[in-house]
Design a protein around this motif. Structure first.
Motif, PDB file in Angstrom:
ATOM      1  N   ILE A 510       1.198 -31.107 -63.368  1.00 29.62           N
ATOM      2  CA  ILE A 510       2.431 -29.788 -63.586  1.00 29.62           C
ATOM      3  C   ILE A 510       2.856 -30.182 -64.929  1.00 29.62           C
ATOM      4  N   THR A 511       3.546 -31.306 -65.276  1.00 28.35           N
ATOM      5  CA  THR A 511       4.233 -31.865 -66.438  1.00 28.35           C
ATOM      6  C   THR A 511       3.272 -31.661 -67.737  1.00 28.35           C
ATOM      7  N   ILE A 513       0.911 -29.467 -67.883  1.00 30.00           N
ATOM      8  CA  ILE A 513       0.461 -28.328 -68.286  1.00 30.00           C
ATOM      9  C   ILE A 513       1.663 -27.445 -68.926  1.00 30.00           C
ATOM     10  N   ASN A 514       3.045 -27.953 -68.403  1.00 32.92           N
ATOM     11  CA  ASN A 514       4.195 -27.335 -69.068  1.00 32.92           C
ATOM     12  C   ASN A 514       4.162 -27.728 -70.368  1.00 32.92           C
ATOM     13  N   ARG A 515       3.676 -29.126 -70.688  1.00 36.89           N
ATOM     14  CA  ARG A 515       3.860 -29.588 -72.215  1.00 36.89           C
ATOM     15  C   ARG A 515       2.833 -28.764 -73.138  1.00 36.89           C
ATOM     16  N   GLU A 517       1.635 -25.678 -72.259  1.00 34.27           N
ATOM     17  CA  GLU A 517       2.127 -24.087 -72.369  1.00 34.27           C
ATOM     18  C   GLU A 517       3.337 -23.888 -73.551  1.00 34.27           C
ATOM     19  N   LYS A 518       4.076 -25.188 -73.617  1.00 41.42           N
ATOM     20  CA  LYS A 518       5.043 -25.160 -74.522  1.00 41.42           C
ATOM     21  C   LYS A 518       4.796 -24.729 -76.121  1.00 41.42           C
ATOM     22  N   GLU A 544      -1.148 -38.184 -67.719  1.00 43.46           N
ATOM     23  CA  GLU A 544      -0.708 -36.687 -68.282  1.00 43.46           C
ATOM     24  C   GLU A 544      -1.349 -36.613 -69.664  1.00 43.46           C
TER      25      GLU A 544
END
Lengths: 658, 251
Positions: A510-511, A513-515, A517-518, A544
């Protein structure tokens, strides 16, 4: 032990083939080679060198037979002595071969000499040995020295006979003096026998025998009544003469034999010493040139003939030798015939030239410098037309083995040195890369920060805003690149050890993918996580980055409107991670090479992007975790990267080679 | 900001030796009308902090003269000023060390102006009196987005629906809520949820946190409340909508 001092075998040999000059010895050799191969044992080929016994043609044949045996994998040995059966028995008792292979000539049917057959002697005097006789159609053509003693007389030469004559005349003079002083007949006889002894010592066997006869005749002539005739009055002298003759004969024979034995021993000693010194010198020699020169000097002294070594550069590494011919002595090694013989010996890796298996018309004999699969070149000796004596031939073999070993050692040490230099160079390069990347971080952070601050200004519109956005996103992209380079150098630094911890996989996914997407506005990333909580032993930061790289790669190679799918699940106790896009997929070239460092395919949106680091680093990270990464094209289109990682972590602490 | 109109703006001390980064931080903070002081070395930072009592300290961990950790220890020996450390990526260990020695939060380079300002806001909020007074209403119930946390009655609601939590989960959530916006290290959370003497493997904490997230998030794969700070700890997002505290979105 007499045998085997020329060349010590490195392992216990189990098959012994006896070689003579008979042309049919070839069959014996081939039969022996076959048996050795069938049994998978090493084998010896042995011949007995008898001083002056073999004719030049026979010697030539023996040499060829030895060459053949050598090329069939035998360890060749030469025994020296006066008696074939005697030497063989000694050798067999010393080495205990399980089997001895002989030609039929050994049965001793030859008409020339009355002798005990070699076979009979072997059977009588050895135990536990199988004796194999190879039938030979022309057995009678073989001439075998059996048990006879002294088949040859050393030709003393005129000078020696003169010296012997002088010794005998002096002895007679002394005897006459003794006689005139009336010191007794026995002293007279002793003086004459002393003359015989001295003749044997200084002038050889033939002179000794002649002196014996001469001494008896002189005794008769000068000292028995009537003096100065060969007539004898006293019939007792008829007993004295034969006894005296026998004593003189035996004295002479024993002396010469003793001398010969001493001589052989001395020669052997010298050879052994020289071989030993050669191997010692080779240990200190530190270049191909020094190694070759050392060996050739020893060889030249051992053989008393011009010698040479020809090395083939390609086996020693491309750049290490410019000059690859070494010669000692005055001989025409550069002749076309010699060159061909050498080439043949090198190419076929078998002995060639005079006494070899081919090109026998040449005047040099050439042995390949062989070690296992490798052939370094050729070692040659000038024999000027007649084959080398067997003893010398075996010496040559011994030196060639030493030389090949030394060359190989030098080659390995050069290769090692080269590898060390290469590693050092690589390390310097990696350090440079690392420190440069490290220095990039701060300015990139400043650019990112400054551009984001400027972008926060709501009054900023139009082209200026677009340009500033480019500055910002490029700086971010460069930062990712720098992080990737730093990870790569860290992973490949050699002392890197993965520090895995139990991590909840979905947290990391999740971390990451958040990065992703950012920095990618509006791109859809679908995540499919398992119901259960997945715990795996991984390095959180690297894992990651692995996901981020795979996802970024998928985003780069697919259209904005299409999503990227990330699927996490367990499979066979392992963690499986799939990243799928809906782009064109990998090219056939890319499928096999995309995981290599610096491989790039043209990305959809921007040809500049991508140094070919992302997937290569992903692979390194996966391998550090003891897992595998696999690329494929989905049957319905798009690329799929599949990572499998053991959940318990890497078995060997995650060490990475190179 | 709960400051009255006349009160002086908070004073931010920036300890950073890289001029361009310093410049951008100053620019971003000046836009928000903070008062700013800047020093380029650890010793100067301590001297300045002693003399002027800043409201927040932004401390770069890679200082030329002293170890950033020593600066934190020194400051903490006499001051409660919120400290935000700034460090490069990959230095998770030094971040955790800084946090465990009393730093309040951290920023990873590269970061945008939005992220910087969000961290400053959180730090200022926590420095003013008791935890989360700004977030709790008159009855002592803390609301963060869809989450309602009633510490006294030990009740938790999500979108108005009650959520059942185990005692450990409750203690973890309480700690996160009391320090909303701040990153909490694994060590800190374990000490608060299980007790300081307990030996608990950090992956147990991770499992509890993942379960907690599943109970509180609409879509656990898109967390809007509990964010994992990989290698460091967890953070409860306290500015709603959550995206506001993420780094500035340039489009």
């Amino acid at each position: 032990v007499k045998a085997g001092d020329v060349m010590k075998p490195t392992e216990e040999s189990n098959l012994l083939v006896c070689i003579g000059p008979s042309p049919s010895s070839e069959d014996v050799i081939r039969a022996g080679a076959r048996m050795a191969a069938e049994q998978g044992v090493p084998w010896f080929a042995v011949t007995v060198e008898i001083d002056g016994f073999w004719t030049p043609e026979e010697r030539d044949r023996i040499s060829r037979h030895l060459s053949l045996a050598e090329s069939l994998g035998a360890q060749v040995m030469c025994l020296e002595g006066r008696n074939v059966a005697e030497e063989l028995v000694l050798f067999v008792n010393d080495r205990n071969p399980r089997r001895v292979v002989l030609g039929q000539t050994a049965l001793g049917r030859g008409p020339l000499f009355r002798r005990k057959a070699i076979v009979t002697e072997l059977m009588r005097r050895t135990t536990g040995v199988e004796i194999v006789l190879v039938p030979q159609p022309e057995a009678s053509s073989g001439r075998v020295p059996g048990t006879q003693i002294g088949t040859t007389l050393s030709s003393g030469g005129g000078g020696k006979f003169l010296l012997a004559g002088a010794i005998m005349i002096s002895a007679i003079g002394a005897a006459l003096l003794i006689h005139s002083l009336a010191l007794g007949e026995s002293n007279t006889i002793m003086m004459l026998l002393l003359g015989v002894l001295l003749s044997s010592v200084f002038c050889g066997r033939l002179s000794g025998l002649a002196a014996s006869v001469f001494a008896v005749l002189a005794f008769n002539f000068f000292f028995t009544e009537p003096r100065f005739t060969l007539v004898v009055d006293d019939s007792r002298y008829l007993v004295t003469f034969p006894i005296m003759l026998v004593v003189a004969f035996v004295t002479s024979e024993l002396t010469t034999r003793l001398q010969r034995t001493a001589e052989i021993a001395r020669e052997r000693q010298e050879r052994t010493e020289r071989l030993y010194r050669n191997s010692n010198d080779l240990i200190v020699a530190r270049s191909y040139q020094e190694i070759c020169e050392t060996s050739l000097e020893s060889l030249e002294r051992l053989l008393g003939a011009p010698v040479g070594a020809w090395l083939k550069g390609e086996f020693l590494g491309p750049k290490q030798i410019d000059e690859n011919t070494f010669q000692i002595g005055d001989a025409n090694f550069d002749d076309e015939v010699e060159r061909e013989a050498r080439d043949w010996a090198y190419r076929s890796v078998r002995p060639g030239g005079c006494g070899g298996l081919s090109h026998t018309e040449s005047r040099g004999f050439y042995l390949p410098l062989q070690l296992g699969e490798m052939c370094f070149g050729v070692l040659g000796v000038w024999c000027g037309g007649t084959s080398l004596s067997t003893a010398k031939r075996v010496l040559l073999t011994a030196v060639s083995a030493q030389l090949a070993l030394a060359l190989d050692r030098e080659r390995l040490s050069l290769a090692q040195e080269e590898a060390r230099v290469a590693i050092e160079r690589e390390r310097v390069r990696a350090n440079l890369l690392r420190s440069i990347s490290h220095d990039f971080r701060t300015p990139l952070a400043a650019i990112t920060g400054a551009s984001s601050t400027l972008l926060a200004d709501r009054k900023l519109v139009g082209e200026k805003k677009l340009l500033l956005q480019d500055v910002y996103s490029d700086a971010l992209w460069l930062s990712e690149l720098v992080e990737n380079v730093l990870s790569l150098t860290r992973l490949h630094s050699g002392d890197f050890v993965l520090e895995g911890k139990e991590e909840v996989v979905e947290d990391l996914v999740i971390t990451a993918i958040n990065r992703a997407e950012k920095t990618r506005n509006g791109r859809r990333i679908d995540i499919s996580l398992p119901e259960e909580l997945l715990v795996a032993r991984v390095d959180a930061g690297l894992f990651e980055q692995l996901i981020l790289n795979l996802v970024n790669n998928a985003l780069d190679f697919s259209e904005d409107a299409t999503p990227v799918k990330v699927i996490v699940r367990t499979r066979g106790g392992q963690l499986e991670l799939k990243v799928r896009d809906f782009g064109p997929g990998f090219s056939s070239d890319g499928l096999s090479k995309a995981l290599d460092l610096f491989y790039t395919e043209k990305a959809r949106n921007d040809s500049r992007r991508g140094l070919g680091l992302g997937l290569a680093i992903s692979r390194t990270i996966v391998e550090a975790h003891g897992g595998r990464i696999q690329l494929e094209n989905h049957p319905e289109g798009g690329a799929v990267a599949t990572v499998t990682i053991p959940r318990a972590g890497p078995r060997d602490n995650g060490r990475i080679d190179g | 900001m709960g400051d009255s109109f006349n009160a002086p703006k908070p004073l931010i001390l920036i300890v950073e030796d890289d001029r361009p980064i310093m410049n951008f931080m100053k620019a971003a903070l000046r836009d928000q009308h903070y008062r700013i002081a800047d020093v380029g070395a650890g010793r100067d930072a301590l001297a300045y902090a002693g003399a002027y009592t800043p409201d927040v300290v932004l401390l770069d961990l890679g200082l030329p003269d002293v170890d950033g950790i020593d600066v934190i220890k020194d400051l903490r020996s006499w001051s409660d000023v919120p400290i935000i450390v700034v460090s490069a990526r990959g230095n998770e260990r030094s971040k955790v060390e800084a946090l465990d020695h009393g730093a309040d939060d951290y920023l990873t380079k590269p970061f945008g102006a939005g992220e910087l300002l969000a961290r400053i806001r959180v730090a200022l909020r926590h420095s003013s009196s008791s935890p989360n007074t700004s977030l709790s209403d008159s009855k002592g119930v803390v609301s963060i987005g869809p989450l309602e946390f009633d510490a006294e009655r030990r009740k938790v609601r999500h979108d108005g629906r009650p959520v059942q939590l185990t005692p450990i989960e409750f203690r973890l959530l309480r700690e996160l809520v009391f320090h909303a916006g701040k990153v909490l290290t694994h060590k800190h959370l374990i000490a608060k949820a299980w007790g300081p003497k307990q030996k608990v493997e950090s992956h147990n904490l991770r499992v509890f946190m993942a379960t907690l997230r599943r109970k509180l998030e609409d879509d656990p794969s898109r967390p809007t409340l509990i964010v994992t700070e990989v290698g460091v700890g967890y953070r409860l997002l306290d500015e709603w909508p959550a995206t506001a505290i993420d780094s500035y979105d340039p489009t």
